[in-house]
Design an enzyme around this catalytic site. Structure first.
Site, PDB file in Angstrom:
ATOM      1  N   ASN A   7       0.875  -1.169   0.000  1.00 39.14           N
ATOM      2  CA  ASN A   7       0.000   0.000   0.000  1.00 39.14           C
ATOM      3  C   ASN A   7       0.912   1.219   0.000  1.00 39.14           C
ATOM      4  O   ASN A   7       1.528   1.552   1.022  1.00 39.14           O
ATOM      5  CB  ASN A   7      -0.917  -0.009   1.230  1.00 39.14           C
ATOM      6  CG  ASN A   7      -1.848   1.193   1.264  1.00 39.14           C
ATOM      7  OD1 ASN A   7      -1.497   2.283   0.830  1.00 39.14           O
ATOM      8  ND2 ASN A   7      -3.042   1.002   1.798  1.00 39.14           N
ATOM      9  N   GLU A  34      -3.913   1.687  -2.945  1.00 42.56           N
ATOM     10  CA  GLU A  34      -4.021   3.132  -2.708  1.00 42.56           C
ATOM     11  C   GLU A  34      -3.121   3.931  -3.644  1.00 42.56           C
ATOM     12  O   GLU A  34      -2.351   4.793  -3.216  1.00 42.56           O
ATOM     13  CB  GLU A  34      -3.736   3.481  -1.241  1.00 42.56           C
ATOM     14  CG  GLU A  34      -4.956   3.328  -0.344  1.00 42.56           C
ATOM     15  CD  GLU A  34      -4.883   4.167   0.910  1.00 42.56           C
ATOM     16  OE1 GLU A  34      -5.531   5.225   0.944  1.00 42.56           O
ATOM     17  OE2 GLU A  34      -4.177   3.762   1.856  1.00 42.56           O
ATOM     18  N   ASP A 146      -3.726  -5.029   1.152  1.00 48.11           N
ATOM     19  CA  ASP A 146      -3.957  -4.397   2.441  1.00 48.11           C
ATOM     20  C   ASP A 146      -5.328  -4.880   2.890  1.00 48.11           C
ATOM     21  O   ASP A 146      -6.354  -4.447   2.379  1.00 48.11           O
ATOM     22  CB  ASP A 146      -3.925  -2.876   2.277  1.00 48.11           C
ATOM     23  CG  ASP A 146      -4.327  -2.140   3.547  1.00 48.11           C
ATOM     24  OD1 ASP A 146      -4.608  -2.808   4.567  1.00 48.11           O
ATOM     25  OD2 ASP A 146      -4.373  -0.900   3.518  1.00 48.11           O
ATOM     26  N   ASN A 148      -6.638  -4.635   5.948  1.00 47.44           N
ATOM     27  CA  ASN A 148      -7.248  -3.854   7.022  1.00 47.44           C
ATOM     28  C   ASN A 148      -7.861  -4.738   8.105  1.00 47.44           C
ATOM     29  O   ASN A 148      -8.877  -4.414   8.714  1.00 47.44           O
ATOM     30  CB  ASN A 148      -8.288  -2.880   6.459  1.00 47.44           C
ATOM     31  CG  ASN A 148      -7.667  -1.535   6.103  1.00 47.44           C
ATOM     32  OD1 ASN A 148      -6.887  -0.987   6.875  1.00 47.44           O
ATOM     33  ND2 ASN A 148      -7.995  -1.019   4.937  1.00 47.44           N
ATOM     34  N   ASP A 218      -1.084  -6.224   6.162  1.00 49.21           N
ATOM     35  CA  ASP A 218      -0.761  -6.463   4.748  1.00 49.21           C
ATOM     36  C   ASP A 218      -0.345  -7.919   4.606  1.00 49.21           C
ATOM     37  O   ASP A 218       0.648  -8.352   5.199  1.00 49.21           O
ATOM     38  CB  ASP A 218       0.356  -5.519   4.299  1.00 49.21           C
ATOM     39  CG  ASP A 218      -0.043  -4.065   4.483  1.00 49.21           C
ATOM     40  OD1 ASP A 218      -0.626  -3.503   3.544  1.00 49.21           O
ATOM     41  OD2 ASP A 218       0.190  -3.516   5.576  1.00 49.21           O
ATOM     42  N   ASP A 247       2.671   4.783   5.047  1.00 47.93           N
ATOM     43  CA  ASP A 247       2.532   4.241   6.390  1.00 47.93           C
ATOM     44  C   ASP A 247       2.571   2.716   6.398  1.00 47.93           C
ATOM     45  O   ASP A 247       2.559   2.105   7.476  1.00 47.93           O
ATOM     46  CB  ASP A 247       1.274   4.759   7.088  1.00 47.93           C
ATOM     47  CG  ASP A 247       0.029   4.724   6.215  1.00 47.93           C
ATOM     48  OD1 ASP A 247       0.128   4.417   5.016  1.00 47.93           O
ATOM     49  OD2 ASP A 247      -1.069   5.019   6.735  1.00 47.93           O
ATOM     50  N   HIS A 248       2.640   2.097   5.217  1.00 48.93           N
ATOM     51  CA  HIS A 248       2.727   0.645   5.094  1.00 48.93           C
ATOM     52  C   HIS A 248       4.108   0.226   4.572  1.00 48.93           C
ATOM     53  O   HIS A 248       4.770   0.988   3.869  1.00 48.93           O
ATOM     54  CB  HIS A 248       1.695   0.117   4.091  1.00 48.93           C
ATOM     55  CG  HIS A 248       0.284   0.290   4.516  1.00 48.93           C
ATOM     56  ND1 HIS A 248      -0.506  -0.756   4.965  1.00 48.93           N
ATOM     57  CD2 HIS A 248      -0.524   1.384   4.535  1.00 48.93           C
ATOM     58  CE1 HIS A 248      -1.714  -0.317   5.240  1.00 48.93           C
ATOM     59  NE2 HIS A 248      -1.753   0.980   4.986  1.00 48.93           N
TER      60      HIS A 248
END
Length: 257
Positions: A7, A34, A146, A148, A218, A247-248
């Site tokens: 991501n 994303e 991802d 989530n 992930d 952030d990943h």
């Protein structure tokens, strides 16, 4: 074959990071989430210059997914979940060599009990039905993305906070992930590592990366037919240390014999 998931949280911002990581890590296939780019702005030429052919489905500002394959064009491309009406660009699948790749950007869900949470659970149920059909057609299946969802307590920095009533770790979300695994899919990371405290996402706030306050959300899932070939897997933390990072961090699995 090394298959990865990342991501990037805006490909427009993170393209230099992606280019550097592709050179350093040399994955054969990458699922990107994303991208936050409409298709007309996808950097197809820049990635082709590095030897990667791309298929993608994007939209401005939000969501967006892509599959990159080194040295060959992904084939038999599917965008979206068949039969599930959804304007959000969260799903793309393609065949690379003899492996079917499904790339998912799973709905976040906002908070337990909200409309977005209910949408997440409906979305995951639709994904399960579709993946059941995909697995029947393509026994050699890898699902990346991802998700989530942190699969269990080992995958969160504080299980007391990230509990059965919290978004990303709630009972219903974990049950939905388990329903995907019950199709005959395996969390590749857990095939090689039982360790707790290995994460792929850290919030930008509260110095979370420096303090290692993360989650493992992930995932790379491999089908029964590929389980024995999944010889290594991991998470590459280094790109999270770079300036203006996503952030990943990338998660990956290596298929070999």
């Amino acid at each position: 074959m090394k298959i990865a998931s990342w991501n990037v949280n805006s490909l427009n911002v993170r393209l230099p990071h992606l280019e550097q990581w592709l050179k350093d890590a040399a994955p054969d296939v990458v699922g990107i989430q994303e991208t936050k780019l409409d298709d007309a702005r996808f950097p197809d030429d820049a990635l082709a210059a590095l030897g990667y052919r791309s298929v993608f489905s994007g939209q401005k500002t939000y969501n967006g997914v892509a599959i990159l394959a080194r040295g060959q064009a992904p084939a038999d491309v599917q965008v979206g979940i068949p039969g599930f009406e959804d304007e959000q660009k969260r799903v793309i699948a393609a065949t690379v060599g003899d492996v079917r790749i499904v790339n998912l950007y799973v709905v976040n869900g906002q908070d337990v009990g909200t409309d977005k949470y209910a949408y997440k659970l409906r979305w995951l149920a639709a994904v399960r039905d579709w993946l059941a059909a995909e697995r029947a057609l393509h026994p050699r299946l890898v699902v990346v993305g991802d998700f989530n969802i942190a699969p269990d307590a080992r995958d969160v920095h504080d299980p007391a906070v990230w509990n059965e009533g919290h978004i990303l770790t709630s009972t219903a979300e974990r049950d939905a992930l388990r329903a995907l695994l019950d199709l005959g899919l395996h969390d590749a990371f857990r095939l090689h590592n039982d360790e707790a405290g290995v994460f792929s996402w850290w919030d930008y706030r509260q110095a979370a990366f420096r303090r290692d306050l993360g989650l493992r959300i992930d995932l790379t899932l491999v089908s029964d037919a590929l389980r024995a070939e999944a010889v290594a897997s991991g998470i590459d933390r280094e790109p999270r240390t770079w300036e203006r990072p996503s952030d990943h961090a990338p998660a990956w699995v290596r298929l070999g014999v």
